[in-house]
Design a protein around this motif. Structure first.
Motif, PDB file in Angstrom:
ATOM      1  N   PRO A  23      20.897   1.871 -35.956  1.00 48.30           N
ATOM      2  CA  PRO A  23      21.800   0.221 -36.230  1.00 48.30           C
ATOM      3  C   PRO A  23      23.102  -0.097 -36.086  1.00 48.30           C
ATOM      4  CG  PRO A  23      21.562   1.499 -38.383  1.00 48.30           C
ATOM      5  CD  PRO A  23      21.044   2.269 -37.349  1.00 48.30           C
ATOM      6  N   VAL A  43      20.863  -6.833 -37.295  1.00 47.48           N
ATOM      7  CA  VAL A  43      20.654  -6.356 -38.503  1.00 47.48           C
ATOM      8  C   VAL A  43      22.126  -6.386 -38.840  1.00 47.48           C
ATOM      9  CG1 VAL A  43      22.404  -4.200 -38.378  1.00 47.48           C
ATOM     10  CG2 VAL A  43      20.130  -3.929 -37.803  1.00 47.48           C
ATOM     11  N   PRO A  52      19.069  -0.297 -43.194  1.00 49.94           N
ATOM     12  CA  PRO A  52      19.653  -1.210 -42.769  1.00 49.94           C
ATOM     13  C   PRO A  52      19.444  -2.477 -44.143  1.00 49.94           C
ATOM     14  CG  PRO A  52      17.220  -1.025 -41.898  1.00 49.94           C
ATOM     15  CD  PRO A  52      17.991   0.227 -42.468  1.00 49.94           C
TER      16      PRO A  52
END
Length: 93
Positions: A23, A43, A52
């Protein structure tokens, strides 16, 4: 802006842009949803368990922020092809 996948399927973003290993704020995240479905969002961060934090639609028919299980992540991707659209100038009679 960026050109999309030209598909209504969230999973189409698995092959979009450049994959990244984890992420990153601003990246696109693609999730599994059931046997064939998917979900996609941006994200916004990561919680203390590595899940996330995602901004996406379908939060009670609104855009919202939610934490998703990292086990459902199919891919993290970054767009690679930017599309610049120019506004057409107004014509004068």
């Amino acid at each position: 802006g960026y050109d999309g996948t030209h598909s209504d399927a969230a999973r189409s973003f698995v092959d979009y842009g450049r994959r990244i290993p984890g992420p990153k704020v601003g990246a696109i995240v693609v999730f599994s949803r059931g046997p064939n479905g998917g979900h996609v969002g941006g994200v916004a961060g990561v919680d203390r368990h590595g899940n996330p934090i995602v901004i996406s639609g379908n939060h009670g028919h609104r855009v919202g922020k939610g934490v998703y299980p990292r086990a459902r992540v199919l891919a993290y991707v970054l767009p690679t092809r930017r599309v610049v659209r120019h506004a057409q100038s107004a014509r004068r009679p």
